[in-house]
Design a protein around this motif. Structure first.
Motif, PDB file in Angstrom:
ATOM      1  N   TRP A 134       0.904  -1.168   0.053  1.00  0.00           N
ATOM      2  CA  TRP A 134       0.039   0.030   0.088  1.00  0.00           C
ATOM      3  C   TRP A 134       0.787   1.232  -0.291  1.00  0.00           C
ATOM      4  N   LEU A 193       1.319   6.865   7.166  1.00  0.00           N
ATOM      5  CA  LEU A 193       1.958   5.817   7.524  1.00  0.00           C
ATOM      6  C   LEU A 193       3.204   6.055   8.552  1.00  0.00           C
ATOM      7  N   GLU A 197       5.262  -0.993  11.953  1.00  0.00           N
ATOM      8  CA  GLU A 197       4.980  -1.852  10.505  1.00  0.00           C
ATOM      9  C   GLU A 197       4.741  -0.923   9.398  1.00  0.00           C
ATOM     10  N   GLN A 198       4.066   0.202   9.879  1.00  0.00           N
ATOM     11  CA  GLN A 198       3.495   0.996   8.656  1.00  0.00           C
ATOM     12  C   GLN A 198       4.562   2.056   8.404  1.00  0.00           C
ATOM     13  N   MET A 224       6.974   0.062   6.208  1.00  0.00           N
ATOM     14  CA  MET A 224       6.226  -0.112   4.928  1.00  0.00           C
ATOM     15  C   MET A 224       6.496   1.296   3.957  1.00  0.00           C
TER      16      MET A 224
END
Lengths: 252, 318
Positions: B121, B175, B181-182, B185
């Motif tokens: 994403w 994010l 985790e975001q 990412m």
């Protein structure tokens, strides 16, 4: 039990159709038969998701327990989605895509016409806004039914196949759940049984104009409104829910 | 026409460009000008259309309804850009079908960045922020280009692209404010898209054969290296603001040039992807060719139907 449980269920019943059809149309992006149809299908998907947001936001407010529109859209189990079977059918080819759309659009348009008269002001406002979009969807899919039905031999035969296959899912559009019945009684919901005859008359007229045969089969499928879906549904939900399931409780 | 006459026309033409007159479709233009513009505008249109694929890939998986709606709107805009760029190219005497044919045969190029996969994403954020960001820098310069239909298309496109860029940056911002985790990412997406974004400005100036001619016709207002520098200078502080690290150990502020020095670009990778051997070149082309071939019966039907309608109309008129 929720205070306005029937109203909640009623809203979800309407919105799930747009959610699942919007998801199907969203799969097509970049893969349509022409740039114009690609843009139109993306646009239709966008309209449907816009409507979904209005409905789910309203439903979330009614539930009153901090659930969000995304919880409702993406964190239910398959058995809790109550869309009709028609809208979850796969994008087999452009004939199926347009037939599915047309069969739903005709219903959707007639339904929203009535929902505008709802005594629930929020629902009637959403209906008034959505019907402008849906009248365009109906025009778009109707034009394609005519073009493909009365186009070439190949397109005609593909269209007839699609109509014959998807016809079996039309009757369910006019079934009433218990929540529907309660909402009809309260002057909030639409008695869809009353739309049925006009629906079939109008659909048949268009099919005939498109030189297509109106199926005569009297065998229909149902179950979506009770959460019993076709085998396609699980895969659709796997994509729809992927991020929310893989990364729970995060904001995006 | 005699050589003398052509020379005269060419001189008048060049003088118009110097005066900043817009060249319009019906005006006389040198054949090379026409061909160069067909090449560049169609390449640009193809980039919009192929660019719909990596993002379209995430529509069904967008993490929230709000993001899904925004992504749909963005991809729809890109389709629209493709549409008016194809129309602009058509004014130069090439049909859309011919342009598609060139794309499908590999003769026409599109932006190499879309040959990289969109895996998470966060890539939707990185593409909006970096790829649209780089595209805007290229395109703002083109709003003043000499060919009227192209310049006007660019004005409109730039407005929408800058909206897309903000939207992409906002995805990254969200994010970076999220869970570990975001954040990871987001950093991972930046790591993968940073260098390909720098490559979007094309080869180094001394290896860019068309630059001189393109500058003359205002198809380019600044050189590849200048635009690349502008992108780096603009983007580094944006990354810092949201706590992301540019994946370049050589990146350093240079007080003398009031800009960042940055590390060497992997030109072997650049040419590998340009020549058709990037991670997704084959998939992207296959998707476009499939859509075209599988849609043939639909387009044929639409044509046949239109002809029948026309015949019916004529019969009625008789």
């Amino acid at each position: 039990m929720m205070k306005h449980e029937n109203l909640y269920k009623y809203i979800i019943g309407i919105a799930d159709n747009s959610l699942i059809l919007g998801q199907r149309m969203g799969e097509l992006c970049g893969h349509g038969p022409s740039l114009e149809t690609d843009i139109a299908c993306t646009n239709i998907s966008l309209d449907l998701f816009g409507q979904v947001r209005s409905y789910y936001q309203y439903a979330a407010k009614i539930a009153g327990d901090n659930r969000t529109e995304d919880d409702i859209a993406m964190l239910r189990k398959e058995r809790e989605y109550v869309n009709v079977l028609l809208v979850e059918q796969p994008n087999t080819d452009f004939a199926y895509i347009m037939t599915r759309h047309f069969l739903f659009d005709m219903y959707h348009y007639m339904f929203l016409q009535e929902l505008q008269k709802s005594q629930d002001l929020t629902l009637s406002a959403i209906a008034t806004k959505s019907i402008k979009e849906v009248s365009y969807h109906l025009r778009f899919s109707t034009d394609w039914i005519k073009r493909l039905g009365d186009g070439t031999e190949e397109s005609h035969s593909k269209m007839q196949n699609a109509i014959d296959d998807l016809w079996t899912y039309t009757d369910e559009l006019f079934h009433l759940t218990d929540a529907d019945k309660a909402m009809v009684k309260a002057g909030v919901g639409v008695d869809v049984t009353k739309l049925k005859d006009t629906y079939y008359t109008k659909v048949s007229e268009i099919l005939q104009e498109a030189t297509l045969e109106v199926p005569e089969s009297k065998y229909f499928q149902k179950g979506g409104k009770q959460g019993i879906h076709t085998e396609h549904m699980g895969y659709l939900l796997a994509e729809l829910q992927y991020m929310q399931r893989a990364y729970p409780n995060m904001e995006w | 026409m005699s050589e003398e006459q052509i020379k005269n026309l060419e001189e008048q033409f060049e003088a118009r460009i110097v005066r900043d007159d817009k060249i319009e479709p019906k005006d006389w233009m040198p054949e090379k000008y026409r061909q160069t513009h067909i090449r560049q505008i169609s390449q640009h249109a193809h980039s919009e259309i192929v660019g719909m694929l990596p993002e379209g890939n995430w529509i069904t998986r967008a993490p929230s309804l709000r993001r899904k709606v925004a992504l749909l709107a963005k991809v729809q805009d890109e389709g629209g850009h493709g549409l008016y760029l194809y129309s602009a190219a058509e004014t130069l005497g090439i049909s859309r079908d011919e342009m598609f044919e060139q794309l499908h045969s590999g003769k026409a190029k599109y932006s190499s960045i879309f040959n990289y996969p969109a895996l998470t994403w966060a890539d939707m954020g990185a593409i909006g922020w970096l790829v649209d960001g780089a595209a805007i820098i290229n395109q703002v310069a083109l709003c003043g280009t000499s060919y009227g239909p192209y310049a006007r298309a660019m004005v409109r496109i730039c407005k929408e692209e800058s909206f897309h860029q903000r939207q992409g940056y906002e995805i990254m911002l969200k994010l970076s404010e999220g869970t570990q985790e975001q954040k990871d990412m987001a950093q991972d997406a930046l790591n993968r898209f940073w260098w390909p974004s720098l490559m979007m400005f094309g080869p180094k100036d001394d290896e860019s054969p068309h630059t001189a001619q393109s500058m003359k016709w205002k198809l380019k207002r600044k050189t590849n290296d200048d635009l690349r520098q502008q992108f780096v200078d603009q983007t580094v502080p944006q990354a810092e603001l949201i706590g992301l690290t540019i994946p370049d150990p050589d990146l350093k502020w240079n007080e003398d040039k009031k800009g960042y020095d940055f590390g060497p670009i992997d030109w072997d990778e650049f040419w590998q992807v340009v020549k058709g051997h990037g991670p997704c070149n084959k998939e992207r082309m296959k998707a476009r060719v499939n859509a075209w071939e599988e849609g043939a019966w639909v387009r044929d039907a639409a044509m046949a139907y239109a002809e029948k309608q026309q015949e019916r109309k004529e019969k009625q008129a008789v």
